[in-house]
Design a protein around this motif. Structure first.
Motif, PDB file in Angstrom:
ATOM      1  N   THR A 276       0.889  -1.247   0.016  1.00 64.24           N
ATOM      2  CA  THR A 276      -0.065   0.032  -0.028  1.00 64.24           C
ATOM      3  C   THR A 276       0.842   1.328   0.071  1.00 64.24           C
ATOM      4  OG1 THR A 276      -1.786  -1.093   1.246  1.00 64.24           O
ATOM      5  CG2 THR A 276      -1.759   1.031   1.394  1.00 64.24           C
ATOM      6  N   HIS A 279       0.800   7.089   2.042  1.00 68.34           N
ATOM      7  CA  HIS A 279      -0.527   7.885   2.076  1.00 68.34           C
ATOM      8  C   HIS A 279      -0.801   8.410   3.623  1.00 68.34           C
ATOM      9  CE1 HIS A 279      -2.061   4.167   3.241  1.00 68.34           C
ATOM     10  NE2 HIS A 279      -3.356   4.881   3.759  1.00 68.34           N
ATOM     11  N   LEU A 287      -5.347  -0.881  12.541  1.00 65.83           N
ATOM     12  CA  LEU A 287      -5.103  -1.795  11.473  1.00 65.83           C
ATOM     13  C   LEU A 287      -4.863  -2.937  12.566  1.00 65.83           C
ATOM     14  CD1 LEU A 287      -4.455  -2.599   8.595  1.00 65.83           C
ATOM     15  CD2 LEU A 287      -2.155  -1.677   8.957  1.00 65.83           C
ATOM     16  N   LYS A 294       3.230  -7.823   8.534  1.00 71.04           N
ATOM     17  CA  LYS A 294       3.461  -6.598   7.511  1.00 71.04           C
ATOM     18  C   LYS A 294       4.572  -5.627   8.002  1.00 71.04           C
ATOM     19  CE  LYS A 294      -1.038  -6.222   5.111  1.00 71.04           C
ATOM     20  NZ  LYS A 294      -2.394  -5.719   5.338  1.00 71.04           N
ATOM     21  N   LEU A 348      -3.403   3.878  13.934  1.00 67.83           N
ATOM     22  CA  LEU A 348      -2.653   4.848  13.065  1.00 67.83           C
ATOM     23  C   LEU A 348      -3.355   6.116  13.292  1.00 67.83           C
ATOM     24  CD1 LEU A 348      -2.448   2.578  10.036  1.00 67.83           C
ATOM     25  CD2 LEU A 348      -0.545   3.907  10.812  1.00 67.83           C
ATOM     26  N   VAL A 356       2.937   0.369   3.512  1.00 69.79           N
ATOM     27  CA  VAL A 356       2.847  -1.027   4.139  1.00 69.79           C
ATOM     28  C   VAL A 356       3.294  -2.040   3.147  1.00 69.79           C
ATOM     29  CG1 VAL A 356       1.378  -2.572   5.428  1.00 69.79           C
ATOM     30  CG2 VAL A 356       0.954  -0.039   5.404  1.00 69.79           C
ATOM     31  N   SER A 366      -9.103  -3.424   9.058  1.00 72.71           N
ATOM     32  CA  SER A 366      -9.002  -2.022   9.707  1.00 72.71           C
ATOM     33  C   SER A 366     -10.384  -1.363   9.863  1.00 72.71           C
ATOM     34  CB  SER A 366      -8.177  -1.252   8.577  1.00 72.71           C
ATOM     35  OG  SER A 366      -9.034  -0.934   7.486  1.00 72.71           O
TER      36      SER A 366
HETATM   37  O1  LIG Z   1      -2.547  -3.012   5.180  1.00 73.55           O
HETATM   38  C1  LIG Z   1      -2.140  -2.389   4.361  1.00 73.55           C
HETATM   39  O2  LIG Z   1      -1.849  -2.757   3.114  1.00 73.55           O
HETATM   40  C2  LIG Z   1      -2.626  -0.812   4.490  1.00 73.55           C
HETATM   41  C3  LIG Z   1      -3.365  -0.282   5.412  1.00 73.55           C
HETATM   42  C4  LIG Z   1      -3.724   1.067   5.779  1.00 73.55           C
HETATM   43  O3  LIG Z   1      -2.977   1.719   4.900  1.00 73.55           O
HETATM   44  C5  LIG Z   1      -4.668   1.519   6.073  1.00 73.55           C
HETATM   45  O4  LIG Z   1      -5.425   0.906   7.078  1.00 73.55           O
HETATM   46  O5  LIG Z   1      -4.815   2.818   6.002  1.00 73.55           O
END
Ligand SMILES: O=C(O)CCC(=O)C(=O)O
Length: 378
Positions: A276, A279, A287, A294, A348, A356, A366
């Protein structure tokens, strides 16, 4: 206070009394002097100018005011003039060089971007003074109020290690289970991501529907790749066929609102190597790592201006392969790196940048339904 009132008839005014302005000059030390002048008398202009010029910018000038029908004179330095009262009031045009400094046109307004960057750099410098800077705590869960006080309002990431202990998902979920129980359900996932560096921004082009069972096979057989991922915005919990998965999880009552709102829970599933891109989210999220590991790279919001942001939430910078030639500012970036393992719940905080990478076949959830204020409009 000494009030020395000097009666002046105006030797410089020749007009009749009705046209004259009575001017009371108030001087340092409480002295006063009353004179009568024509409203357009140059002396009146000079007196006002002396009053409005900053003392350090003006050369002291000696005023000579005729009194006693011109037979005498009152002398005082311009710097001793503290106020002027007139009757009637006169309208003033203050000479340009006497205007208050902030209204002068040659002073440019501050550049708001530079100001903000200064502020961000300062916050970042301050946060780095902490000996614990860059260390993300891994702790058992704390009460809701303590979480709010220590992490949420401080915009500080943390990993909770025991929040998922009672989830059935921890023992049930793996790719095989998904295939056996939900293989017939049509789900959304992204494909062909390797063809486009900005695959997350152009996610609609990459999103396709596929049988969950077929996707599991692809993940298990395809090895490490970033080409396909059941990643952001897949909306798979809004498909009725997957609702059974929600029975395998428990919400954290101290931190999350108590409804399993399918629009606020997301399923992430894919091969090792799925990425990911960098961002931030405009709200706080959890998460939860259910299966596989990860690597999460985190950058605090105070470094936003170094990240070549686009489309509000994304950055063109790939922290896995940083292009120092194109983004020389990358050398100043402080990146925190952590691994989340099955059972870890990463808080987060809003505004934190993250990239990630799945280190192996991975399943995560999430949550966006945090129990505290979580709307931060742009
Ligand atoms: O687990 C992922 O690949 C990304 C998770 C993520 O960016 C989020 O939950 O905002």
């Amino acid at each position: 206070m000494i009030a020395e009132k000097i009666k002046v008839d105006s030797a410089i005014a020749t007009a009749d009394d009705s046209q004259l302005v009575q001017v009371m000059l108030m001087l340092d030390g409480g002295h006063q002097c009353e004179i009568a002048l024509m409203p357009d008398a140059p002396l009146l202009g000079e007196l006002f100018q002396a009053l409005t010029t900053e003392p350090e910018k003006s050369e002291s000038k000696l005023f000579q005011i005729p009194i006693e029908e011109g037979n005498g004179a009152l002398y005082f330095p311009s710097t001793s003039l503290v106020a002027i009262a007139t009757d009637p009031a006169v309208s003033l045009t203050i000479p340009e060089e006497s205007k208050p400094i902030e209204t002068r046109e040659e002073i440019e307004p501050d550049d708001p971007v530079q100001q903000l960057e200064w502020q961000l750099n300062t916050y970042h410098k301050l946060e780095k003074l902490s000996p614990n800077y860059g260390k993300i705590e891994r702790i058992p869960h704390v009460s809701g109020p303590e979480f709010l006080e220590r992490f949420y309002i401080r915009n500080k990431p943390v990993i909770f290690t025991d929040l998922m202990d009672n989830w059935k998902a921890r023992s049930l979920w793996n790719p095989q289970y998904f295939k056996e129980k939900y293989g017939h359900v049509t789900v959304g996932a992204q494909f062909n991501r390797e063809s486009n560096q900005q695959y997350e921004w152009y996610r609609n082009k990459h999103q396709q529907m596929v049988l969950f069972g077929e996707f599991v096979d692809k993940v298990l057989q395809g090895g490490d790749t970033n080409d396909y991922y059941m990643g952001a915005y897949n909306a798979n919990f809004s498909r009725e066929g997957l609702h059974g998965l929600l029975d395998d999880i428990e919400l954290f009552p101290e931190y999350l609102t108590d409804s399993k709102d399918v629009n606020k829970i997301a399923l992430w599933f894919g091969p090792g190597g799925a990425i990911t891109p960098l961002h931030f989210d405009p709200l706080n999220t959890f998460l939860c790592q259910v299966y596989g590991r990860k690597r999460v790279r985190l950058i605090p919001p105070s470094q936003k201006h170094l990240l070549g942001a686009y489309g509000r939430f994304f950055s063109n910078i790939d922290l896995e392969n940083p292009n120092f030639e194109r983004y020389p500012q990358l050398k100043d970036l402080d990146i925190m790196e952590l691994i989340i393992e099955p059972g870890d719940v990463l808080f987060l905080p809003v505004g934190w940048w993250h990239q990630v990478r799945s280190l192996e076949v991975s399943i995560s959830l999430s949550f966006l339904n945090l129990a505290f204020e979580n709307t931060f409009d742009f």
